[in-house]
Design an enzyme around this catalytic site. Sequence first.
Site, PDB file in Angstrom:
ATOM      1  CG  HIS A 144     -20.748  49.693  -5.024  1.00 17.71           C
ATOM      2  ND1 HIS A 144     -20.394  50.210  -6.888  1.00 17.71           N
ATOM      3  CD2 HIS A 144     -19.120  49.545  -4.557  1.00 17.71           C
ATOM      4  CE1 HIS A 144     -18.994  49.581  -6.823  1.00 17.71           C
ATOM      5  NE2 HIS A 144     -18.562  49.413  -5.812  1.00 17.71           N
ATOM      6  CG  HIS A 189     -23.559  55.554 -14.290  1.00 16.92           C
ATOM      7  ND1 HIS A 189     -22.555  55.742 -14.015  1.00 16.92           N
ATOM      8  CD2 HIS A 189     -23.478  53.372 -14.492  1.00 16.92           C
ATOM      9  CE1 HIS A 189     -22.238  54.719 -13.529  1.00 16.92           C
ATOM     10  NE2 HIS A 189     -22.349  53.693 -13.631  1.00 16.92           N
ATOM     11  CG  ASP A 229     -26.761  49.272 -12.390  1.00 18.23           C
ATOM     12  OD1 ASP A 229     -26.273  47.749 -12.437  1.00 18.23           O
ATOM     13  OD2 ASP A 229     -26.537  49.784 -12.920  1.00 18.23           O
TER      14      ASP A 229
END
Length: 426
Positions: free
Chosen positions: A266, A307, A365
């Site tokens: 996560h 993603h 990210d």
Amino acid sequence: MTDKKAHLTIDGIDTKIECPVLSSTIGPAVIDVTGITKNGFFTFDPGFMSTASCESKITYIDGDEGILLHRGYPIEQLAVSSDYLETCYLLLNGELPTPEQKAEFTSEIKKHSAVDSSIANIIKSFKRDSHPMAILCSAVAALAAVYNDEIDITNADSRKLTAYRLIGQMPTLSAMVYKHRQGEEFIAPDNNLSFAENYLHMTFGKAGQAPNVSKTIAKAMDRIFVLHADHEQNASTSTVRLSGSSGTNPFAAIAAGISTLWGPAHGGANEAVLEMLEEIGTLDNVESCVARAKDKTSGFRLMGFGHRVYKNFDPRAKVMKQTCDEVLSELGLQNEPMLAIAKRLEQIALEDPYFISKKLYPNVDFYSGIIMKAIGIPTEMFTVIFALGRAVGWYSHWDEMVSSPYKIGRPRQRYTGSPKRDYPKK
């Protein structure tokens, strides 16, 4: 609103089971299956990938189209035109604030940024090499003890005060976690600074010295907070809702969300990006690593590309890329070896037909990891930053739930163990 019905036909049952179909503002309609339990059935949906566990007005995601909306506003517009505290107000209240409302909200957040001395002592009690997420989780859970007698979750004003305390103290707690691990003295919040400036000063400043925070770095930090503020019903948000559905203290529910975020599947994605860059090592190894990533039998993955939710592109990534370029330029790090590897990977992902065909674009990210590395934030602190930004999203969902009639969460199961049997006679 119910505008049509679905009918479930099951072998061996003469009558069809009627299930209302509920429309959504945008996105898929949902089939209300709560009535099927009367017929002796549960639905089976591992991971809840096809189950709407709640109704919400906060955030909408369309992963196929690369859309992320907060209260209807596209994230890429908020990231450019808004700031974190304005986004917090929006998530909590449903509308953007007027200048007067924003000034009052900002003042209240700053008023509640100091942390009780008992929390500081708890942080200091940890070994300096303890994982920062363990320390943060414990510190937030301890806020439940500090404010337990003051919180009435049925009272809107009490919930609002709790929101001020959480948002105000998360930067302070996060900075204290960093300072403790560095063996340095804690720095008190400075109400003359903006939200992001204050976090950076408490993190990197020195006791007794005046704040000296780059506007470019503060802007980048604020944007990271905005882009991580909420992401709909992910694992940690769902955890906060499920925990909160028992009527528990909201700080305890947020601590449960932090624990969930700590999991590498996560919140650890931007950490994984830096670990990957370290593994690649030099620019000379980039091409061979890309070739390994294309080979499904190699077991090697390029982190920070594609993603789970966004099947097209991550709408947060474009804004984060711009911010990344600004930070590297400000710090003069365009040619730093690890960041050079990252830029080369980015170029390949945007130009290589393999990546384009599979829509493996750099995600948020990828860029946030590079930015935080450049700023000087240790890799193990990345998820703490994530939690700091996400706290308002968790709280908004908790507040939305307890503001309306709700039930304690009770997922069902498919039991495949032994049938009933008698204990053997001796």
